[in-house]
Design a protein around this motif. Structure first.
Motif, PDB file in Angstrom:
ATOM      1  N   TYR A   9      -8.756  -0.872  -6.491  1.00  0.00           N
ATOM      2  CA  TYR A   9      -7.807  -1.474  -5.551  1.00  0.00           C
ATOM      3  C   TYR A   9      -8.364  -1.701  -4.156  1.00  0.00           C
ATOM      4  CZ  TYR A   9      -6.938   3.404  -4.088  1.00  0.00           C
ATOM      5  OH  TYR A   9      -7.076   4.691  -3.648  1.00  0.00           O
ATOM      6  N   GLU A  10      -9.450  -0.994  -3.811  1.00  0.00           N
ATOM      7  CA  GLU A  10      -9.837  -0.939  -2.412  1.00  0.00           C
ATOM      8  C   GLU A  10      -9.969  -2.315  -1.745  1.00  0.00           C
ATOM      9  OE1 GLU A  10     -11.309   2.899  -0.780  1.00  0.00           O
ATOM     10  OE2 GLU A  10     -13.156   1.748  -1.043  1.00  0.00           O
ATOM     11  N   GLY A  11     -10.746  -3.203  -2.343  1.00  0.00           N
ATOM     12  CA  GLY A  11     -10.928  -4.512  -1.723  1.00  0.00           C
ATOM     13  C   GLY A  11      -9.656  -5.321  -1.664  1.00  0.00           C
ATOM     14  N   PHE A  12      -8.696  -4.944  -2.513  1.00  0.00           N
ATOM     15  CA  PHE A  12      -7.468  -5.725  -2.616  1.00  0.00           C
ATOM     16  C   PHE A  12      -6.385  -5.253  -1.658  1.00  0.00           C
ATOM     17  CE2 PHE A  12      -9.845  -6.023  -6.522  1.00  0.00           C
ATOM     18  CZ  PHE A  12      -9.961  -7.394  -6.660  1.00  0.00           C
ATOM     19  N   ARG A  13      -6.774  -4.311  -0.776  1.00  0.00           N
ATOM     20  CA  ARG A  13      -5.855  -3.901   0.297  1.00  0.00           C
ATOM     21  C   ARG A  13      -6.561  -4.051   1.642  1.00  0.00           C
ATOM     22  NH1 ARG A  13      -3.541   1.586  -2.554  1.00  0.00           N
ATOM     23  NH2 ARG A  13      -3.018   0.536  -4.490  1.00  0.00           N
ATOM     24  N   ASP A  14      -7.533  -4.911   1.685  1.00  0.00           N
ATOM     25  CA  ASP A  14      -8.330  -5.058   2.902  1.00  0.00           C
ATOM     26  C   ASP A  14      -7.535  -5.815   3.973  1.00  0.00           C
ATOM     27  OD1 ASP A  14     -11.484  -5.061   3.758  1.00  0.00           O
ATOM     28  OD2 ASP A  14     -10.323  -6.708   4.642  1.00  0.00           O
ATOM     29  N   LYS A  19      -4.831 -10.501   6.361  1.00  0.00           N
ATOM     30  CA  LYS A  19      -4.503 -11.290   7.568  1.00  0.00           C
ATOM     31  C   LYS A  19      -4.983 -12.730   7.425  1.00  0.00           C
ATOM     32  CE  LYS A  19      -5.010  -7.533  10.863  1.00  0.00           C
ATOM     33  NZ  LYS A  19      -5.947  -7.059  11.872  1.00  0.00           N
ATOM     34  N   ALA A  20      -6.198 -12.885   6.875  1.00  0.00           N
ATOM     35  CA  ALA A  20      -6.751 -14.240   6.714  1.00  0.00           C
ATOM     36  C   ALA A  20      -5.896 -15.054   5.750  1.00  0.00           C
ATOM     37  CB  ALA A  20      -8.195 -14.147   6.224  1.00  0.00           C
ATOM     38  N   LEU A  21      -5.456 -14.416   4.658  1.00  0.00           N
ATOM     39  CA  LEU A  21      -4.614 -15.119   3.691  1.00  0.00           C
ATOM     40  C   LEU A  21      -3.279 -15.508   4.329  1.00  0.00           C
ATOM     41  CD1 LEU A  21      -5.391 -13.035   0.479  1.00  0.00           C
ATOM     42  CD2 LEU A  21      -5.612 -15.523   0.669  1.00  0.00           C
ATOM     43  N   VAL A 231      -3.466  -8.221  -1.727  1.00  0.00           N
ATOM     44  CA  VAL A 231      -4.328  -9.416  -1.667  1.00  0.00           C
ATOM     45  C   VAL A 231      -4.029 -10.341  -2.847  1.00  0.00           C
ATOM     46  CG1 VAL A 231      -6.719 -10.204  -1.984  1.00  0.00           C
ATOM     47  CG2 VAL A 231      -6.208  -8.421  -0.300  1.00  0.00           C
ATOM     48  N   ASP A 232      -3.774  -9.728  -4.016  1.00  0.00           N
ATOM     49  CA  ASP A 232      -3.448 -10.525  -5.209  1.00  0.00           C
ATOM     50  C   ASP A 232      -2.208 -11.385  -4.984  1.00  0.00           C
ATOM     51  OD1 ASP A 232      -5.481  -9.428  -6.864  1.00  0.00           O
ATOM     52  OD2 ASP A 232      -4.243  -7.661  -7.240  1.00  0.00           O
TER      53      ASP A 232
ATOM     54  N   SER B 316       2.175  -5.575   9.268  1.00  0.00           N
ATOM     55  CA  SER B 316       3.571  -5.467   8.842  1.00  0.00           C
ATOM     56  C   SER B 316       4.014  -4.020   9.050  1.00  0.00           C
ATOM     57  CB  SER B 316       3.736  -5.884   7.383  1.00  0.00           C
ATOM     58  OG  SER B 316       3.009  -5.023   6.542  1.00  0.00           O
ATOM     59  N   SER B 317       5.321  -3.804   9.048  1.00  0.00           N
ATOM     60  CA  SER B 317       5.794  -2.435   9.209  1.00  0.00           C
ATOM     61  C   SER B 317       7.052  -2.229   8.391  1.00  0.00           C
ATOM     62  CB  SER B 317       6.044  -2.120  10.679  1.00  0.00           C
ATOM     63  OG  SER B 317       6.917  -3.077  11.229  1.00  0.00           O
TER      64      SER B 317
END
Lengths: 372, 332
Positions: A9-14, A19-21, A231-232, B316-317
Motif C-alpha cells: 500500500y505504501e506508494g498508494f498513499r503517497d 495531491k498531484a492527482l 491513489v487508486d 484533507s481532514s
C-alpha cells in the motif's frame, strides 16, 4: 527480499501523488459538459473515500453516489432471522463473518442471541468452520455465508474441504450475492443520477473486469475498476473524467496489479462446481432481483442449511424500520446525512439500519470518518 | 498439588499455606506481614486513590501477563495524576483448576513489576470460585499515591498546547487480539505493558507546566483525546502522519480493518503542555528506553471545540471519533 505488507500500500498513499492527482482532476474536470455522478459500487471504496477524505480533494462537479456493494448492508431482515433461528436449534453452532453478528433482524441481533447463551462464533476465515465442525462432531455447525463474488470462492472451498474430509456435520447457509444484477436493478430503476462507475477491487480480482462490459453498452456509462487505496480511487476518477471528456465509454482497469479481464478462473471453477444462481433474491431496500444470488447446487443439498433445516426457517419478507432510509441509500438516491436518525437514534453502537453496522456501510463510514 | 482447588479459598489451612508460600513470599513487606484486617498507613500529603479490575484473556501474552498489567495499570493511573505510587491492594478471584504454576508465574511477574516503582502491596484477598464461575483468574488492584505535582487535569488543556504521545500506539490491543484469534503476525508484535512512573517522574522533575497526562488504555488514543477535547472544550488537531505506529500493528490493522488509534495501550501515555515546552519534554522522554519513540502529534486550538481533527498529509481532514461498537476482545 521478502514482500512486506506495507509494500502493498505504501506508494498508494503517497501525499505528493494524491495531491498531484487532485490537481490534475480539478484541471481536467473543467472541460466536463455535465457533472460527474460516480457510483462507487463497492462499500470498500466508500470506506476509502471517507477515511482518506477524498471528497475534499475533488471539484464541485464530481460527486459520489454510494452503491449497494456492502454484503452486510443488503441482507434483508428475514435472512438475519434465519441466522437467529438456526442458532436457536438444539446442538447448533452458528459461525459467520464479523459484522453480521451485530446487524439487527426482526428478532434482534446475533450478538443478543449470543449473550442469551447461543453458541455463535465470529470467524476471520470460513475454513475455521471446518475445524469447529471436526472438534464438535455431535453438533450441527452452520456457516452463515455472506459476501459478493469476493468471498464466494472461500465458501466453495470450505464445502470442497468438508466433502473431501468426509465431515457431515457442517452446513452452509448461502447468502452470496452478485454485483452485475444489483447494478442493473439500480440503473433500471431510472431514478439514480449515476453516469460513471468505479468498479469494485476484490470482486473484480475474482470475476475479471469482463463482467462490467455490458454497462457502457447498456447505460452509456464509463467504468474504471480501481484498487482500494487513495491513489487508486483518485486515478480511477481521473480515468472517468478523461473518458467523459474524450466522449468515450468503456471498461478500463486502474487496478492492473491485481485485476485481469478473465479474473481468477480457478476460483470461478470452484464456484461453478458447487453453486448455481437462485431464481431471485431479496435485497434489503432494493427488493427482489432475479438471478442476483447463488445457492448450493442440488447435488449438495444435504450441506445446504436452508434446505436441511427448512422447517425452522420463515420466508416472509420483513421491511425495515420506518425511519431508516438504508434502502434509499443503497439505491443511490440519498446520502446518509439525509437520514433523520443518522447519528442520533442510529449509531454504530445502536444501529437501526444495516448501513450503520458494517464498516463497509455508507452510514458507518460517514459516522466513523466524519468530515470536518 | 498442581492446581488450585476450592479449599484454597476456604479460609482454612490450605488457604493459609497458599497465602504464606506464595503471596507473602513474593510481596512481603512489614505492613502486609502484619496480617491485620486492614493495613494501617501514615500519609501526610494529598493523595490520589484509584482501582482497576483485570480480566485479560489470554493470561499470558507477548510482552506481559495479567499480573504485570494489574500492577502497571494501577501504578500508571496514580502516575497520571502526578502521584508517587505508594500502597496497593490486590484481590485475586481464581477459578478452580487454575494451574498453580501459572499462578506462581503471575505472582512473580507482579513482584518484578512492583520493583519498578515505589509501590508495595499492603493488603489483599483471595477467593476461589467453582469452575466456570470466572475465566481462570481475575485480579483487582487499588492504589494510593502521594500527589507530588498538583493540577494535572483533563480540564486544563488550552489553545496553544502541544500534544505528545510517549511511544508508538496500539501495541497491547493488537498483541492480545492476535493472540486470541490465533493470528500469526510476522515481526515483533508485543504488548507495551509497562510501569510508567519512571518516565512520568522524570517529566515532573523537568520544570514543565504539564496540563494533562493520561495513559491511553481502553479506547486507545482516540478515547483519551476525545475525552480531553470535551472536558476542556477545546479542539485537538492531529497530524496523522506524526502518530507513531509500528509496522506489525499497522499490518494487523490493515488485515482486519481496525484503527490503531482505537487500540488499547498498557504502557503509553499522552501529554499536553504549552507548545514552547514540547522540545524539552521530548528530550526528557526520548532519553529513556520506554519512551524513546515519543512524538509530537498535534496541538490544541479553538477551531471546533469538543472535537478531535485528524489531518492527512494530502490536505484533507476528518474527525477522529470515539471507538464505538467494535468487536474487540477482553484485553485488560
Amino acid at each position: 527480499m521478502s514482500l512486506q505488507l506495507r509494500d502493498l500500500y505504501e506508494g498508494f498513499r503517497d501525499a505528493e501523488v494524491i495531491k498531484a492527482l487532485s490537481k490534475r482532476i480539478t484541471q481536467e474536470s473543467e472541460a466536463l459538459r455535465e457533472p460527474l455522478h460516480v457510483m462507487e459500487v463497492c462499500g470498500g471504496h466508500t470506506h476509502t473515500i471517507m477515511k482518506y477524505g477524498l471528497k475534499q480533494l475533488l471539484p464541485q462537479n464530481i460527486r459520489f453516489i454510494h452503491g449497494p456493494g456492502c454484503p452486510v448492508c443488503i441482507m434483508p431482515k428475514e435472512r438475519i432471522d434465519h441466522a437467529i433461528d438456526l442458532s436457536r436449534m438444539e446442538d447448533a453452532i452458528l459461525c459467520t463473518l464479523g459484522d453480521m453478528i451485530r446487524v439487527p433482524g426482526s428478532k434482534g441481533s446475533l450478538a443478543e442471541e449470543r449473550a442469551a447463551g447461543r453458541d455463535i462464533r465470529p470467524l476471520y476465515t470460513p475454513l475455521d468452520a471446518l475445524k469447529i465442525a471436526r472438534e464438535n462432531p455431535h453438533k450441527k455447525v452452520i456457516f452463515f455465508a455472506i459476501g459478493f463474488e469476493t468471498t464466494t470462492p472461500m465458501s466453495a472451498a470450505l464445502l470442497d474441504a468438508a466433502i473431501k474430509a468426509g465431515v457431515e456435520n457442517l452446513f452452509l447457509h448461502a447468502n452470496h450475492v452478485l454485483v452485475p444484477p444489483a447494478v442493473d436493478a439500480i440503473m433500471a430503476d431510472g431514478r439514480a443520477k449515476v453516469n460513471a462507475f468505479i468498479g469494485p477491487s476484490h470482486v473484480s480480482v475474482i470475476t475479471g473486469s469482463k463482467i462490467y462490459e455490458p454497462l457502457p453498452i447498456r447505460y452509456g456509462t464509463p467504468v474504471a475498476v480501481s484498487g482500494f487505496e487513495p491513489v487508486d480511487v483518485m486515478e480511477g476518477i481521473l480515468m472517468l473524467v478523461r473518458q467523459k471528456n474524450e466522449a468515450r465509454c468503456a471498461v478500463e482497469v486502474q487496478y492492473t496489479r491485481a485485476v485481469s479481464r478473465e479474473g481468477n478462473t480457478k476460483a470461478q471453477a470452484l464456484i461453478e462446481r458447487y453453486m448455481e444462481p437462485r431464481a431471485h433474491f431479496r435485497w434489503r431496500g432494493i427488493g427482489d432481483i432475479p438471478h442476483s444470488a447463488l445457492r448450493l447446487r442440488e447435488a449438495y443439498a444435504h450441506y445446504d442449511a436452508e434446505r436441511v433445516f427448512a422447517e425452522h426457517l420463515g420466508n416472509e419478507p420483513i421491511d425495515d424500520h420506518k425511519l431508516c432510509i438504508c434502502g434509499t441509500i443503497l439505491k443511490g438516491l440519498a446520502s446518509p446525512k439525509e437520514c433523520k436518525v443518522f447519528g442520533t437514534a442510529c449509531t454504530p453502537s445502536t444501529p437501526l439500519g444495516s448501513c450503520m453496522v458494517s464498516s463497509e456501510g455508507a452510514c458507518n463510514a460517514y459516522f466513523r470518518f466524519a468530515e470536518v | 498439588m498442581t492446581h488450585i482447588q476450592l479449599s484454597h479459598g476456604g479460609g482454612g489451612e490450605e488457604m493459609n499455606r497458599l497465602i504464606h508460600s506464595l503471596f507473602f513470599e513474593a510481596f512481603g513487606n512489614e505492613t502486609l506481614l502484619q496480617s491485620e484486617d486492614a493495613a494501617a498507613l501514615h500519609i501526610k500529603s494529598p493523595i490520589a486513590f484509584t482501582t482497576d479490575g483485570f480480566t485479560v484473556s489470554p493470561l499470558f501474552f507477548e510482552g506481559g501477563d495479567i499480573g504485570k498489567i494489574a500492577i502497571a495499570g494501577t501504578v500508571n493511573d496514580l502516575a497520571m495524576m502526578g502521584a508517587r505510587p505508594l500502597y496497593l491492594s490486590a484481590a485475586f478471584i481464581i477459578e478452580e483448576g487454575l494451574a498453580l504454576e501459572d499462578l506462581r508465574r503471575i505472582v512473580a511477574s507482579m513482584s518484578a513489576e512492583l520493583a519498578r516503582s515505589s509501590a508495595r502491596i499492603v493488603c489483599g484477598d483471595t477467593k476461589v470460585v467453582p469452575k466456570g464461575a470466572c475465566d481462570k483468574l481475575f485480579i483487582t488492584t487499588s492504589g494510593i499515591g502521594e500527589i507530588v505535582y498538583g493540577g494535572i487535569s483533563a480540564h486544563r488543556l488550552c489553545a496553544g498546547d502541544a500534544i505528545i504521545v510517549s511511544r508508538d500506539i496500539g501495541a497491547h490491543g493488537a498483541t492480545v487480539l492476535a493472540a486470541r484469534e490465533g493470528i500469526g503476525i510476522w515481526g515483533d508484535l508485543r504488548s507495551d505493558c509497562a510501569t510508567l512512573w519512571g518516565a512520568v517522574a522524570a517529566l515532573l522533575e523537568g520544570a514543565l507546566s504539564i496540563h494533562a497526562l493520561r495513559d491511553a488504555t481502553r479506547g486507545g488514543l482516540a478515547a483519551v483525546l476525545n475525552e480531553w477535547a470535551v472536558a476542556s472544550n477545546v479542539c485537538i488537531e492531529l497530524e496523522e502522519e506524526a502518530i507513531p505506529i509500528s509496522g506489525p500493528v499497522r499490518g494487523l490493522c490493515e488485515l482486519l480493518g481496525f484503527e490503531a488509534t482505537d487500540f488499547a495501550n498498557e504502557g503509553t501515555f499522552v501529554l499536553a503542555l504549552p507548545k514552547a515546552q514540547a522540545p524539552r519534554a521530548l528530550e526528557i522522554l526520548r532519553a529513556m528506553e520506554l519512551t524513546c519513540n515519543a512524538a509530537l502529534i498535534g496541538e490544541v486550538s479553538q477551531k471546533r471545540p469538543g472535537r478531535v481533527i485528524l489531518k492527512s498529509p494530502w490536505g484533507s481532514s476528518r474527525y477522529l471519533e470515539l471507538p464505538k461498537g467494535e468487536l474487540l476482545p477482553r484485553i485488560c
